[in-house]
Design a protein around this motif. Structure first.
Motif, mmCIF file in Angstrom:
data_model
loop_
_atom_site.group_PDB
_atom_site.id
_atom_site.type_symbol
_atom_site.label_atom_id
_atom_site.label_comp_id
_atom_site.label_asym_id
_atom_site.label_seq_id
_atom_site.Cartn_x
_atom_site.Cartn_y
_atom_site.Cartn_z
ATOM 1 N N VAL A 28 111.829 -24.961 64.472
ATOM 2 C CA VAL A 28 110.878 -26.080 64.364
ATOM 3 C C VAL A 28 110.503 -26.556 65.769
ATOM 4 O O VAL A 28 111.290 -26.429 66.707
ATOM 5 N N ILE B 99 107.706 -23.526 62.491
ATOM 6 C CA ILE B 99 106.773 -24.606 62.141
ATOM 7 C C ILE B 99 106.530 -25.408 63.418
ATOM 8 O O ILE B 99 107.479 -25.900 64.032
ATOM 9 N N THR C 194 104.124 -18.342 61.201
ATOM 10 C CA THR C 194 104.128 -19.646 61.866
ATOM 11 C C THR C 194 103.114 -20.585 61.226
ATOM 12 O O THR C 194 101.986 -20.182 60.943
ATOM 13 N N LEU C 195 103.565 -21.804 60.999
ATOM 14 C CA LEU C 195 102.644 -22.835 60.509
ATOM 15 C C LEU C 195 102.417 -23.824 61.633
ATOM 16 O O LEU C 195 103.369 -24.397 62.165
ATOM 17 N N GLU C 196 101.153 -24.007 61.983
ATOM 18 C CA GLU C 196 100.836 -25.047 62.976
ATOM 19 C C GLU C 196 100.148 -26.179 62.230
ATOM 20 O O GLU C 196 99.128 -25.971 61.583
ATOM 21 N N ILE D 277 103.921 -28.275 54.796
ATOM 22 C CA ILE D 277 105.152 -27.678 55.328
ATOM 23 C C ILE D 277 105.984 -27.082 54.179
ATOM 24 O O ILE D 277 106.466 -25.950 54.259
ATOM 25 N N PHE E 45 104.502 -23.914 52.903
ATOM 26 C CA PHE E 45 104.757 -22.800 53.832
ATOM 27 C C PHE E 45 106.174 -22.271 53.655
ATOM 28 O O PHE E 45 106.402 -21.055 53.580
#
Lengths: 404, 146
Positions: free
Chosen positions: B5, B85, B117-119, B135, B138
């Motif tokens: 994270v 994340i 990857t989550l932005e 989030i 994801f």
């Protein structure tokens, strides 16, 4: 009781040097404290200072600077940001200006590196401690009685005998064995004054060899160089009030000191490169086949600007030799050597701090006229080289010891 | 999966990863190792010489010491991450490394790893729920039990 000094930094613990700082602070009797602040105060502190950084750590550093003003037990400030951090350098400068506007406490700065030289940190913290704890003594503006000042420097030992605010005898010798050099210089200075040792009321010692020499001559006062040189510069120029900047370039080191009312309140010490010291000019003079005392005069004859390709003691001198071989006139090369020293001091120290006119130039290198001229051109202001400028440290300590 | 994270010390993000059934990769564990290491004198006050050396695999020697120290501490997280994340524009109180350059550079290093990857942008107040929903979605999409 340890002297409380605020550590204003943006994460020294990530640089791997906090333990060294703590260790040295402990040795010199300083307690490093982080001024208390609430996270909610960061915004208002940035507003008060008038600057906002991208890095939260730097904004917090500004908040601590604002907070320390509310704590009267804090007597000095140490500003730390990383070497090569552009944003950190800006914030350090912004905070220094802010503190100088709001308070009289001494402020010093240092750049975090992974492996700091302990001696450099020690010299800075020791000087900071003197400026805090010896303020009453440093306010002295006149020498009284008959005193002797010894400045045991890294390349020369300077001694003055002073009587009722006048220099009545002086001597300047290369430092070999610090004790022997001090003994010889004292003997010569006393002979020049026409005095005997018994007539001296007190002795003060400063400079690199002060511990050893101080013990040997049973000195009444032993102080580090920053506060002493500033005092000497103030005395030699008679500037005891207002602001001034002191550039001190010796045989192997240099200092930039900002002072207010004859007392240093911020300073920067060289020590990274020998190219900005008197030693560089000695080597240059040797290559030009002139005495060091003639180098400055030779440089003043220059009419054509020439640049050395490096400030380095090795590569700069190599460039000097190549220039001579290429037919560049000796006087132009001499001026280039003087400019090389002035430019390096400007880039590494003056630029990092600020310049408060008038500018006073002391130390052995101040006697080389070519360097004074180069500083005047770089800074765009007159530079004062007082008489006996090479004795600033010795005069400063001879005066301060008379106040005990 | 091991989910890194950013900010790397965000307790809220770490908690969300656990609730999503994955293992959070967070700075606190790395600092914890320093604290428990009997050979380190003053943990966690300092990064160690090893951390600084480790950073040189990722940053140039010319980078400021504080950037090296931070990246050196974060490097093990990067190396074990299987997904990440990144919460951008979060306030400092949400978790931060204090240094904008380290922040930008570490996000770049995460992106370069080519892991899922989550932005997501930090949204305060009412819109925080949308952020949390994204989030969690994801995390639900990541393979479990790896």
């Amino acid at each position: 009781m340890a002297t409380r000094v605020a550590q204003l930094s943006c994460g020294t613990e990530y640089s791997g040097m906090q333990w060294i700082l703590n260790d040295i602070a402990d040795q010199v009797g300083i307690e490093l404290v982080y001024p208390e602040m609430e996270l909610s105060q960061v915004e208002s502190a940035c507003d008060e200072i008038g600057f906002r950084a991208e890095s939260p750590g730097l904004n917090m550093m500004m908040a601590r600077a604002v907070s320390m003003l509310k704590d009267p037990s804090i007597k000095g400030a140490l500003l730390l940001t990383c070497f090569r951090c552009a944003e950190g350098t800006v914030v350090k400068d912004v905070i220094r200006r802010f503190l100088h506007e709001r308070t009289d406490i001494p402020v010093i700065a240092y750049s975090n590196v992974e492996k700091p030289k302990e001696i450099e940190l020690y010299a800075r913290l020791e000087a900071l401690k003197t400026l805090i704890t010896r303020k009453a003594l440093l306010m002295r503006e006149r020498q009284e009685g008959t005193t002797l000042g010894v400045d045991s420097g890294s390349s020369t030992t300077k001694v003055v005998v002073m009587k009722e605010n006048d220099i009545v005898g002086e001597a300047w010798l290369p430092t070999t064995d610090p004790i022997r050099s001090a003994d010889e210089a004292i003997e010569k200075a006393l002979a020049a004054a026409g005095m005997k040792e018994q007539e001296i009321e007190s002795i003060g010692v400063t400079g690199h060899g002060r511990e050893l020499v101080g013990e040997h001559v049973k000195a009444d006062l032993n102080l580090e160089e920053v506060s002493v040189v500033a005092k000497g510069a103030a005395l030699l120029t008679g500037r005891h009030k207002g602001e001034a900047s002191v550039i001190d370039i010796g045989g192997m080191n240099n200092k930039l000191i900002l002072m207010r009312d004859g007392i240093a309140n911020s300073f920067s010490l060289g020590g990274i490169c020998g190219g900005s010291s008197g030693r560089f000019l000695e080597v240059a003079a040797h290559r030009l086949d002139v005495g060091i005392s003639e180098l400055g005069q030779l440089a003043l004859k220059s009419h054509e600007r020439h640049e050395l390709q490096s400030y380095c003691m090795v590569f700069g001198i190599q460039s000097l030799v190549v220039s001579l071989a290429a037919g560049v006139k000796r006087e132009d090369v001499a001026a280039a050597a003087c400019r090389s020293v002035a430019e390096q001091v400007y880039e590494t120290q003056i630029q990092e701090m600020e310049m408060r006119p008038p500018v006073i130039f002391v130390g052995g290198v101040s006697l080389i006229e070519g360097v004074k001229k180069e500083f005047e051109q770089l800074l765009g202001t007159d530079v004062i080289v007082p008489q006996n400028s090479q004795y600033a440290g010795a005069v400063g300590i001879a005066t301060l010891v008379s106040g005990l | 999966m091991k989910v890194l994270v950013y900010p790397p010390n965000s307790l809220i993000l770490a908690d969300l990863v656990e609730r999503g059934g994955h293992e959070p990769v967070v700075l606190m564990r790395e600092i914890g190792k320093h604290v428990r290491d009997a050979e380190i004198d003053a943990p966690p006050l300092n990064v160690t010489e090893e951390d600084l050396k480790r950073a040189l695999r990722y940053v140039s020697v010319e980078e400021p010491a504080g950037v090296k120290g931070r990246i050196g501490l974060l490097a093990p997280l990067l190396e074990q991450a299987e997904a990440s994340i990144i919460l951008t524009d979060a306030p400092p109180t949400f978790g931060c490394m204090g240094c904008a350059v380290s922040d930008e550079f570490f996000k770049f290093l995460i992106r370069k790893r080519n892991i899922p990857t989550l932005e997501v942008r930090y949204e305060g107040g009412e819109r925080m729920k949308e952020t949390v929903d994204r989030i969690m979605a994801f995390l639900a999409g990541l393979p479990k039990g790896k």
